[in-house]
Design an enzyme around this catalytic site. Structure first.
Site, PDB file in Angstrom:
ATOM      1  N   PHE A  83       4.488  -6.827   5.059  1.00 22.63           N
ATOM      2  CA  PHE A  83       5.070  -6.528   3.750  1.00 22.63           C
ATOM      3  C   PHE A  83       5.213  -7.794   2.897  1.00 22.63           C
ATOM      4  CE2 PHE A  83       6.958  -3.076   6.332  1.00 22.63           C
ATOM      5  CZ  PHE A  83       6.830  -1.983   5.492  1.00 22.63           C
ATOM      6  N   THR A 126      -0.798  -2.385  -2.802  1.00 15.97           N
ATOM      7  CA  THR A 126      -0.314  -1.721  -4.015  1.00 15.97           C
ATOM      8  C   THR A 126      -1.446  -1.005  -4.743  1.00 15.97           C
ATOM      9  OG1 THR A 126       0.593  -2.194  -6.207  1.00 15.97           O
ATOM     10  CG2 THR A 126      -0.624  -3.965  -5.178  1.00 15.97           C
ATOM     11  N   ASP A 127      -1.080  -0.018  -5.533  1.00 18.02           N
ATOM     12  CA  ASP A 127      -2.081   0.671  -6.365  1.00 18.02           C
ATOM     13  C   ASP A 127      -2.572  -0.218  -7.517  1.00 18.02           C
ATOM     14  OD1 ASP A 127       0.253   0.707  -7.904  1.00 18.02           O
ATOM     15  OD2 ASP A 127       0.216   2.865  -8.288  1.00 18.02           O
ATOM     16  N   GLU A 128      -1.845  -1.321  -7.776  1.00 15.83           N
ATOM     17  CA  GLU A 128      -2.232  -2.175  -8.915  1.00 15.83           C
ATOM     18  C   GLU A 128      -3.576  -2.863  -8.708  1.00 15.83           C
ATOM     19  OE1 GLU A 128       0.723  -4.738 -10.457  1.00 15.83           O
ATOM     20  OE2 GLU A 128       2.316  -3.275 -10.188  1.00 15.83           O
ATOM     21  N   TYR A 159      -0.562 -11.344  -9.909  1.00 13.04           N
ATOM     22  CA  TYR A 159      -0.004 -10.600  -8.765  1.00 13.04           C
ATOM     23  C   TYR A 159      -1.040  -9.635  -8.204  1.00 13.04           C
ATOM     24  CZ  TYR A 159       2.276  -6.783  -6.306  1.00 13.04           C
ATOM     25  OH  TYR A 159       2.570  -5.805  -5.378  1.00 13.04           O
ATOM     26  N   LYS A 163      -3.120  -9.572  -4.583  1.00 16.69           N
ATOM     27  CA  LYS A 163      -3.022  -8.441  -3.650  1.00 16.69           C
ATOM     28  C   LYS A 163      -4.425  -7.870  -3.390  1.00 16.69           C
ATOM     29  CE  LYS A 163       0.102  -6.755  -1.979  1.00 16.69           C
ATOM     30  NZ  LYS A 163       0.834  -7.048  -0.718  1.00 16.69           N
ATOM     31  N   ASN A 188       4.606   2.717  -7.399  1.00 18.56           N
ATOM     32  CA  ASN A 188       5.913   2.063  -7.633  1.00 18.56           C
ATOM     33  C   ASN A 188       7.033   2.687  -6.811  1.00 18.56           C
ATOM     34  OD1 ASN A 188       4.320   1.334 -10.085  1.00 18.56           O
ATOM     35  ND2 ASN A 188       6.241   0.327 -10.631  1.00 18.56           N
ATOM     36  N   GLN A 203      17.645  -1.995 -15.172  1.00 18.00           N
ATOM     37  CA  GLN A 203      18.273  -1.141 -16.195  1.00 18.00           C
ATOM     38  C   GLN A 203      19.588  -0.545 -15.695  1.00 18.00           C
ATOM     39  OE1 GLN A 203      16.785  -2.089 -18.574  1.00 18.00           O
ATOM     40  NE2 GLN A 203      14.708  -2.443 -17.832  1.00 18.00           N
TER      41      GLN A 203
HETATM   42  P1  NAD Z   1      10.151  -8.057  -2.437  1.00 17.42           P
HETATM   43  O1  NAD Z   1       9.780  -9.124  -3.413  1.00 17.42           O
HETATM   44  O2  NAD Z   1      11.413  -7.289  -2.639  1.00 17.42           O
HETATM   45  O3  NAD Z   1      10.258  -8.704  -0.975  1.00 17.42           O
HETATM   46  C1  NAD Z   1       9.330  -9.621  -0.491  1.00 17.42           C
HETATM   47  C2  NAD Z   1       9.897 -10.257   0.782  1.00 17.42           C
HETATM   48  O4  NAD Z   1       8.886 -11.152   1.312  1.00 17.42           O
HETATM   49  C3  NAD Z   1      11.152 -11.107   0.560  1.00 17.42           C
HETATM   50  O5  NAD Z   1      12.083 -10.861   1.582  1.00 17.42           O
HETATM   51  C4  NAD Z   1      10.640 -12.529   0.616  1.00 17.42           C
HETATM   52  O6  NAD Z   1      11.619 -13.469   1.073  1.00 17.42           O
HETATM   53  C5  NAD Z   1       9.492 -12.399   1.608  1.00 17.42           C
HETATM   54  N1  NAD Z   1       8.484 -13.449   1.454  1.00 17.42           N
HETATM   55  C6  NAD Z   1       7.915 -13.884   0.294  1.00 17.42           C
HETATM   56  N2  NAD Z   1       7.038 -14.870   0.565  1.00 17.42           N
HETATM   57  C7  NAD Z   1       7.025 -15.027   1.912  1.00 17.42           C
HETATM   58  C8  NAD Z   1       6.309 -15.880   2.793  1.00 17.42           C
HETATM   59  N3  NAD Z   1       5.421 -16.779   2.341  1.00 17.42           N
HETATM   60  N4  NAD Z   1       6.525 -15.759   4.118  1.00 17.42           N
HETATM   61  C9  NAD Z   1       7.426 -14.874   4.602  1.00 17.42           C
HETATM   62  N5  NAD Z   1       8.151 -14.059   3.802  1.00 17.42           N
HETATM   63  C10 NAD Z   1       7.945 -14.140   2.481  1.00 17.42           C
HETATM   64  O7  NAD Z   1       8.899  -7.121  -2.358  1.00 17.42           O
HETATM   65  P2  NAD Z   1       8.792  -5.539  -2.106  1.00 17.42           P
HETATM   66  O8  NAD Z   1       8.946  -4.835  -3.389  1.00 17.42           O
HETATM   67  O9  NAD Z   1       9.655  -5.179  -0.961  1.00 17.42           O
HETATM   68  O10 NAD Z   1       7.261  -5.414  -1.677  1.00 17.42           O
HETATM   69  C11 NAD Z   1       6.873  -5.468  -0.317  1.00 17.42           C
HETATM   70  C12 NAD Z   1       5.375  -5.242  -0.203  1.00 17.42           C
HETATM   71  O11 NAD Z   1       5.044  -3.968  -0.723  1.00 17.42           O
HETATM   72  C13 NAD Z   1       4.536  -6.257  -0.989  1.00 17.42           C
HETATM   73  O12 NAD Z   1       3.399  -6.561  -0.217  1.00 17.42           O
HETATM   74  C14 NAD Z   1       4.156  -5.499  -2.253  1.00 17.42           C
HETATM   75  O13 NAD Z   1       2.936  -5.973  -2.765  1.00 17.42           O
HETATM   76  C15 NAD Z   1       4.032  -4.100  -1.708  1.00 17.42           C
HETATM   77  N6  NAD Z   1       4.248  -3.013  -2.697  1.00 17.42           N
HETATM   78  C16 NAD Z   1       5.399  -2.984  -3.437  1.00 17.42           C
HETATM   79  C17 NAD Z   1       5.614  -1.928  -4.313  1.00 17.42           C
HETATM   80  C18 NAD Z   1       6.877  -1.833  -5.134  1.00 17.42           C
HETATM   81  O14 NAD Z   1       6.995  -0.915  -5.948  1.00 17.42           O
HETATM   82  N7  NAD Z   1       7.857  -2.708  -4.961  1.00 17.42           N
HETATM   83  C19 NAD Z   1       4.651  -0.920  -4.434  1.00 17.42           C
HETATM   84  C20 NAD Z   1       3.488  -0.976  -3.662  1.00 17.42           C
HETATM   85  C21 NAD Z   1       3.320  -2.025  -2.782  1.00 17.42           C
HETATM   86  O1  TDX Z   2      12.848  -4.896 -17.996  1.00 22.59           O
HETATM   87  C1  TDX Z   2      11.792  -4.254 -17.845  1.00 22.59           C
HETATM   88  N1  TDX Z   2      11.402  -3.376 -18.811  1.00 22.59           N
HETATM   89  C2  TDX Z   2      10.255  -2.643 -18.699  1.00 22.59           C
HETATM   90  O2  TDX Z   2       9.934  -1.856 -19.604  1.00 22.59           O
HETATM   91  C3  TDX Z   2      10.969  -4.403 -16.664  1.00 22.59           C
HETATM   92  C4  TDX Z   2      11.368  -5.363 -15.579  1.00 22.59           C
HETATM   93  C5  TDX Z   2       9.826  -3.641 -16.567  1.00 22.59           C
HETATM   94  N2  TDX Z   2       9.471  -2.788 -17.553  1.00 22.59           N
HETATM   95  C6  TDX Z   2       8.275  -1.934 -17.400  1.00 22.59           C
HETATM   96  C7  TDX Z   2       7.013  -2.618 -16.946  1.00 22.59           C
HETATM   97  C8  TDX Z   2       6.326  -1.519 -16.151  1.00 22.59           C
HETATM   98  O3  TDX Z   2       5.624  -0.661 -17.028  1.00 22.59           O
HETATM   99  O4  TDX Z   2       8.610  -1.007 -16.357  1.00 22.59           O
HETATM  100  C9  TDX Z   2       7.473  -0.735 -15.526  1.00 22.59           C
HETATM  101  C10 TDX Z   2       7.783  -1.133 -14.094  1.00 22.59           C
HETATM  102  O5  TDX Z   2       7.910  -2.544 -14.063  1.00 22.59           O
HETATM  103  P1  TDX Z   2       8.172  -3.360 -12.696  1.00 22.59           P
HETATM  104  O6  TDX Z   2       9.397  -2.841 -12.023  1.00 22.59           O
HETATM  105  O7  TDX Z   2       8.098  -4.807 -13.021  1.00 22.59           O
HETATM  106  O8  TDX Z   2       6.953  -2.865 -11.792  1.00 22.59           O
HETATM  107  P2  TDX Z   2       5.353  -2.970 -11.944  1.00 22.59           P
HETATM  108  O9  TDX Z   2       4.945  -4.110 -12.767  1.00 22.59           O
HETATM  109  O10 TDX Z   2       4.861  -1.596 -12.295  1.00 22.59           O
HETATM  110  O11 TDX Z   2       4.978  -3.313 -10.400  1.00 22.59           O
HETATM  111  C11 TDX Z   2       5.684  -2.658  -9.319  1.00 22.59           C
HETATM  112  O12 TDX Z   2       4.917  -1.641  -8.747  1.00 22.59           O
HETATM  113  C12 TDX Z   2       3.796  -2.006  -8.003  1.00 22.59           C
HETATM  114  C13 TDX Z   2       6.095  -3.660  -8.244  1.00 22.59           C
HETATM  115  O13 TDX Z   2       6.877  -4.699  -8.833  1.00 22.59           O
HETATM  116  C14 TDX Z   2       4.910  -4.217  -7.534  1.00 22.59           C
HETATM  117  O14 TDX Z   2       5.313  -5.087  -6.478  1.00 22.59           O
HETATM  118  C15 TDX Z   2       4.115  -3.068  -6.976  1.00 22.59           C
HETATM  119  O15 TDX Z   2       2.924  -3.546  -6.409  1.00 22.59           O
END
Ligand code: NAD
Ligand code: TDX
Length: 343
Positions: A83, A126-128, A159, A163, A188, A203
């Site tokens: 992760f 991620t889907d991105e 980013y 990925k 997301n 938010q």
């Molecule tokens: P996050 O930023 O909340 O957490 C990331 C974690 O990784 C943190 O605990 C951080 O300390 C750790 N980390 C960062 N760099 C590191 C390193 N070099 N070595 C060891 N640990 C390290 O992220 P998240 O939202 O929990 O995302 C987790 C995974 O899921 C990521 O790979 C992200 O791309 C993927 N993902 C996230 C989303 C989303 O909506 N958040 C969606 C799809 C996929």
């Molecule tokens: O303050 C804000 N206002 C706003 O309008 C922020 C922080 C975001 N946004 C918008 C940008 C995006 O359209 O909301 C949407 C979601 O934004 P983020 O939470 O930053 O997510 P996104 O950029 O879509 O990426 C997330 O989903 C895919 C995760 O952060 C990624 O780690 C994951 O891979």
């Protein structure tokens, strides 16, 4: 079974560790986390005596090789679930280097370790990586385009590019070296323990602080929201029953534009649904993400348990209201960064 979970102190990884400890007491969990600004040991406090925590960098080849070697020494049934990542698009636009370092070199280090020790590997992505889709409304256009495992990679930000690069490394190591790997690309996530830099927690905590929500651009960008527990149940399904070498897309048919989400949060708080501010847009802002998860549903029998976005938002709102001690320490610094960006 023995599992090495990287990034287990972050949002999705920590939810994965909690669910695993709760539902699979026979699994030994080792967490490797660098504890960047996004990681927090407090998130794992309730399970601290049930896991082994290692503070370290997943790009540290010697450390990773040792941890994966220890895992392999425990027997056949061992796996790495990766992760750890730099995960925030806005940060990647301000400073891409940590993204290259962790997302590319960190994945490289893990791949070399699982190759050397013959350990099963699951890559959380991620889907991105697929870029974005034109705007379309599911109600008017049920046949609208969505991402599948065959969609060409076309990432927009540092980013998503890193990925995408990490996914391609996994595919190459699987084909050329025969490592036993699977990849999942999820949409997301929302739920407890998400950093307050991300859209929904930002938010919610703004509203709790009496600050108007900040919406980028016109607020019409669409994200395909999934509850973090549904994502993690899918990761377990792929780890347990997924075909080695296969990519699975994870999504719960949760498309919503950002205005709908913000308006729902304001209504949950009992406030005027129009009490938000439109702020300057994110450069390169992806328009729409949408996942076709039929492979995951049909082949692995996975179904989301949280299918109503508004009730998921309400539960998440309540969680942040009740857990201010967890998020408060990061709120001011996060907002200071956004203030510098004028957002
Ligand atoms: P996050 O930023 O909340 O957490 C990331 C974690 O990784 C943190 O605990 C951080 O300390 C750790 N980390 C960062 N760099 C590191 C390193 N070099 N070595 C060891 N640990 C390290 O992220 P998240 O939202 O929990 O995302 C987790 C995974 O899921 C990521 O790979 C992200 O791309 C993927 N993902 C996230 C989303 C989303 O909506 N958040 C969606 C799809 C996929
Ligand atoms: O303050 C804000 N206002 C706003 O309008 C922020 C922080 C975001 N946004 C918008 C940008 C995006 O359209 O909301 C949407 C979601 O934004 P983020 O939470 O930053 O997510 P996104 O950029 O879509 O990426 C997330 O989903 C895919 C995760 O952060 C990624 O780690 C994951 O891979």
């Amino acid at each position: 079974m023995k599992l090495l979970v990287t990034g287990g102190a972050g949002f999705i990884g920590a939810n994965f560790v909690h669910a695993t400890v709760r539902e699979r007491p026979d699994v030994d969990v080792v967490v490797l986390d660098k504890l960047t600004y996004a990681g927090d040991r407090a998130t794992l406090e309730a399970v601290a005596d049930r896991i082994t925590f290692v503070e370290g960098d997943c790009a540290d080849t010697a450390l990773v090789s040792q941890l994966v070697g220890d895992l392999a020494a425990g027997g056949e049934d061992a796996a790495v679930v990766h992760f750890a990542a730099e995960s925030h698009n806005d940060n990647s636009l301000s400073d891409p280097w940590p993204f290259v370092q962790t997302n590319l070199l960190g994945t490289y280090a893990l791949l070399e370790a699982v190759r050397a020790h013959g350990v099963r590997y699951h890559h959380v992505s991620t889907d991105e990586v697929y870029g974005d889709l034109p705007l379309a409304d599911p109600a008017d256009d049920p046949a609208r385009e969505r991402f599948t495992a065959d969609t060409p990679y076309n990432p927009s930000s540092p980013y998503s590019a890193t990925k995408a690069g990490s996914d391609l490394l996994v595919r190459a190591w699987a084909r050329s070296f025969g490592i036993r790997a699977t990849i999942s690309n999820c949409s997301n996530n929302y739920g407890p323990w998400q950093h307050v830099e991300k859209f929904i927690p930002r938010q919610i905590t703004n509203i709790l602080d009496g600050v108007r929500p900040k919406v980028y651009g016109a607020g019409t960008n669409v994200r395909d929201w999934i509850h973090v527990d549904d994502h993690n149940r899918a990761v377990w399904a792929v780890l347990g029953r997924g075909r080695v070498g296969q990519t699975y897309l994870i999504g719960a048919d949760g498309e919503a534009n950002n205005l709908r989400v913000v308006r729902a949060l304001l209504e949950i708080a009992g406030q005027d649904a129009d009490a938000y501010d439109l702020v300057s847009d994110r450069p390169g802002h992806d328009l729409r993400y949408a996942i076709d998860a039929s492979l995951l549903r049909e082949e692995l029998g996975w179904r989301p348990l949280h299918s109503d976005l508004e009730s998921g938002l309400k539960a998440t709102f309540d969680w942040y209201r009740d857990n201010e001690a967890w998020w408060r320490p990061r709120k001011a610094a996060t907002e200071a960064k956004y203030a510098q960006l004028g957002r």
